[in-house]
Structures are given as C-alpha cells and as structure tokens.
Design a protein around this motif. Structure first.
Motif, PDB file in Angstrom:
ATOM      1  N   LEU A  96      24.474 -44.664 -36.903  1.00 35.25           N
ATOM      2  CA  LEU A  96      24.071 -43.358 -36.376  1.00 35.25           C
ATOM      3  C   LEU A  96      23.557 -42.448 -37.491  1.00 35.25           C
ATOM      4  N   LYS A  97      24.160 -42.529 -38.666  1.00 36.02           N
ATOM      5  CA  LYS A  97      23.765 -41.673 -39.787  1.00 36.02           C
ATOM      6  C   LYS A  97      22.396 -42.063 -40.362  1.00 36.02           C
ATOM      7  N   THR A  98      21.975 -43.321 -40.169  1.00 34.45           N
ATOM      8  CA  THR A  98      20.670 -43.719 -40.722  1.00 34.45           C
ATOM      9  C   THR A  98      19.520 -42.987 -40.045  1.00 34.45           C
ATOM     10  N   ASN A  99      19.698 -42.593 -38.800  1.00 34.95           N
ATOM     11  CA  ASN A  99      18.632 -41.898 -38.074  1.00 34.95           C
ATOM     12  C   ASN A  99      19.058 -40.522 -37.594  1.00 34.95           C
ATOM     13  N   GLY A 100      20.083 -39.940 -38.207  1.00 39.00           N
ATOM     14  CA  GLY A 100      20.516 -38.664 -37.680  1.00 39.00           C
ATOM     15  C   GLY A 100      21.410 -37.861 -38.585  1.00 39.00           C
ATOM     16  N   THR A 101      21.551 -36.626 -38.215  1.00 39.98           N
ATOM     17  CA  THR A 101      22.475 -35.705 -38.848  1.00 39.98           C
ATOM     18  C   THR A 101      23.719 -35.640 -37.971  1.00 39.98           C
ATOM     19  N   VAL A 102      24.875 -35.873 -38.571  1.00 40.52           N
ATOM     20  CA  VAL A 102      26.135 -35.897 -37.826  1.00 40.52           C
ATOM     21  C   VAL A 102      26.808 -34.528 -37.923  1.00 40.52           C
ATOM     22  N   VAL A 103      27.081 -33.947 -36.752  1.00 39.60           N
ATOM     23  CA  VAL A 103      27.703 -32.629 -36.668  1.00 39.60           C
ATOM     24  C   VAL A 103      29.072 -32.760 -36.019  1.00 39.60           C
ATOM     25  N   PHE A 104      30.095 -32.319 -36.734  1.00 36.54           N
ATOM     26  CA  PHE A 104      31.468 -32.317 -36.238  1.00 36.54           C
ATOM     27  C   PHE A 104      31.722 -30.982 -35.552  1.00 36.54           C
ATOM     28  N   LEU A 105      31.959 -31.031 -34.234  1.00 38.41           N
ATOM     29  CA  LEU A 105      32.343 -29.842 -33.484  1.00 38.41           C
ATOM     30  C   LEU A 105      33.862 -29.726 -33.588  1.00 38.41           C
ATOM     31  N   ASP A 106      34.307 -28.872 -34.478  1.00 37.27           N
ATOM     32  CA  ASP A 106      35.711 -28.764 -34.861  1.00 37.27           C
ATOM     33  C   ASP A 106      36.399 -27.664 -34.055  1.00 37.27           C
ATOM     34  N   ILE A 107      37.364 -28.073 -33.232  1.00 35.95           N
ATOM     35  CA  ILE A 107      38.180 -27.102 -32.502  1.00 35.95           C
ATOM     36  C   ILE A 107      39.648 -27.409 -32.787  1.00 35.95           C
ATOM     37  N   PRO A 108      40.511 -26.381 -32.765  1.00 32.98           N
ATOM     38  CA  PRO A 108      41.930 -26.619 -33.031  1.00 32.98           C
ATOM     39  C   PRO A 108      42.615 -27.368 -31.885  1.00 32.98           C
ATOM     40  N   LEU A 109      43.747 -27.974 -32.210  1.00 34.00           N
ATOM     41  CA  LEU A 109      44.487 -28.786 -31.244  1.00 34.00           C
ATOM     42  C   LEU A 109      44.848 -28.007 -29.983  1.00 34.00           C
ATOM     43  N   ASP A 110      45.247 -26.753 -30.111  1.00 28.85           N
ATOM     44  CA  ASP A 110      45.633 -25.997 -28.918  1.00 28.85           C
ATOM     45  C   ASP A 110      44.453 -25.812 -27.965  1.00 28.85           C
ATOM     46  N   VAL A 111      43.252 -25.719 -28.507  1.00 29.62           N
ATOM     47  CA  VAL A 111      42.058 -25.604 -27.656  1.00 29.62           C
ATOM     48  C   VAL A 111      41.758 -26.949 -26.986  1.00 29.62           C
ATOM     49  N   VAL A 112      41.951 -28.044 -27.715  1.00 23.70           N
ATOM     50  CA  VAL A 112      41.790 -29.382 -27.125  1.00 23.70           C
ATOM     51  C   VAL A 112      42.717 -29.504 -25.920  1.00 23.70           C
ATOM     52  N   ILE A 113      43.971 -29.165 -26.105  1.00 25.73           N
ATOM     53  CA  ILE A 113      44.964 -29.280 -25.025  1.00 25.73           C
ATOM     54  C   ILE A 113      44.578 -28.401 -23.842  1.00 25.73           C
ATOM     55  N   GLU A 114      44.171 -27.185 -24.139  1.00 24.24           N
ATOM     56  CA  GLU A 114      43.781 -26.244 -23.078  1.00 24.24           C
ATOM     57  C   GLU A 114      42.582 -26.767 -22.280  1.00 24.24           C
ATOM     58  N   ARG A 115      41.599 -27.341 -22.988  1.00 23.84           N
ATOM     59  CA  ARG A 115      40.363 -27.774 -22.320  1.00 23.84           C
ATOM     60  C   ARG A 115      40.489 -29.087 -21.567  1.00 23.84           C
ATOM     61  N   ILE A 116      41.262 -30.034 -22.096  1.00 21.76           N
ATOM     62  CA  ILE A 116      41.273 -31.348 -21.439  1.00 21.76           C
ATOM     63  C   ILE A 116      42.381 -31.499 -20.414  1.00 21.76           C
ATOM     64  N   GLY A 117      43.356 -30.602 -20.416  1.00 24.02           N
ATOM     65  CA  GLY A 117      44.407 -30.689 -19.403  1.00 24.02           C
ATOM     66  C   GLY A 117      45.163 -32.002 -19.491  1.00 24.02           C
ATOM     67  N   ASP A 118      45.238 -32.731 -18.388  1.00 22.57           N
ATOM     68  CA  ASP A 118      45.972 -33.999 -18.325  1.00 22.57           C
ATOM     69  C   ASP A 118      45.170 -35.079 -19.042  1.00 22.57           C
ATOM     70  N   HIS A 119      45.491 -35.277 -20.325  1.00 17.93           N
ATOM     71  CA  HIS A 119      44.714 -36.232 -21.125  1.00 17.93           C
ATOM     72  C   HIS A 119      44.925 -37.680 -20.705  1.00 17.93           C
ATOM     73  N   SER A 120      45.908 -37.939 -19.877  1.00 18.02           N
ATOM     74  CA  SER A 120      46.118 -39.319 -19.426  1.00 18.02           C
ATOM     75  C   SER A 120      45.009 -39.778 -18.487  1.00 18.02           C
TER      76      SER A 120
END
Length: 174
Positions: A96-120
């Motif tokens: 992927l890096k050979t043909n692109g710029t890699v961007v990490f969308l960094d969010i804190p763990l509490d936001v991950v939990i809030e957004r994804i809800g039931d991760h199962s």
C-alpha cells in the motif's frame, strides 16, 4: 515526504470507529479521487460479513483474507479505507505504501468504545481472550509505525477530520 498527488493513493488506517470509511468518502469527494473500502472488498470476495468470517473461521482467517485482498489491490488515485487489522501484514502495508500516503486516523480508546458500541458484532480481528484495551495498545504501535501522517480525531467531527487530513497533506508541499 510522499504526498497523495505524487503516489496516487491515500490510504487510511486506524481503529474501528476512527472514521476511515466516512472520512474516506469525504476525502475522495474533496480531492476528486475514487474510493475503495477494503472491508467491502473482503465481503464481496468471500460472500460473507467480516463477523461471519471471524465466527466461522477465526480472526486469523480474516487477517489472511485481508492480506490477500490488499496484496491484489492495484489501484491509483483512490482513497483506500483499510480494515483496522490491515497493519498486521507487513507485506500488505509495504504494498500500500508503494503507491500511497498512509494516514493514521488517531482517536482515543474511549471514543472507539463510544463509536463502535457492541464490538462483538463488528467483525474485529482480535484474539478471543484479548480485551479491546489491549488490542488498542497493540494496534496503536503498528498504526504509528506505518503512518506517513497522523491526524488526531479527538473532539473533531468527520468534516473537521477531513479538513485536517487535507491540511496535513498539502502543508508539506509549501
């Protein structure tokens, strides 16, 4: 610094819930690029949801399938939204890096939990005994390793994250 205009693709990495798909569509519109969601490519290729793959074959199977899909990806001038576990394959990330710029969308763990809800139910590739917190820490290191740019998304809406990515991409060209 390789930028989106040089390499053709803009590759988004980050945790589930970080906005890769939503922000990816916004970026594609803003930059006049196509959009590819690799989670959808996996589902098209297998005829199953990510969760069904994890439930039936295990998380390692999902990672293998994801790696194969990423290695076959030969697109240019696209915004590519990867699955959260794409970073477990060094081969796929280098591809992927050979043909692109890699961007990490960094969010804190509490936001991950809030957004994804039931991760199962999200088809998240993780060991059965692995907590979301441990997974977050493990992946954070990998996301940071492969990222050409990191955009912090805490406290930002999707449009603001899109704007932050665009500003980061083009600030290096001045």
């Amino acid at each position: 610094m390789v930028t989106q205009t040089d390499a053709g693709n803009l590759v988004l990495i980050g945790m589930p819930g970080s906005g890769k798909s939503t922000v990816g569509v916004l970026l594609a519109k803003r930059l006049g690029l196509g959009f590819v969601d690799t989670d959808l490519l996996i589902q098209e290729e297998t005829g199953r949801t990510l969760q069904a793959i994890v439930d039936q074959d295990g998380y390692e199977a999902l990672r293998r399938i994801e790696e194969q899909v990423l290695l076959k990806l030969g697109v240019r001038h696209k915004v590519i939204s990867t699955g959260g576990s794409a970073v477990y394959s060094a081969r796929a990330m280098e591809h992927l890096k050979t043909n692109g710029t890699v961007v990490f969308l960094d969010i804190p763990l509490d936001v991950v939990i809030e957004r994804i809800g039931d991760h199962s139910m999200r088809g998240i590739s993780r060991r059965p005994d692995q907590s979301l917190e441990v997974l977050f820490e493990e992946r954070f290191e990998l996301y940071s390793r492969y990222a050409d740019l990191t955009v912090k998304g805490a406290g930002l809406n999707q449009d603001q994250v899109c704007e932050a990515v665009v500003n980061s991409l083009f600030s290096d060209q001045r």
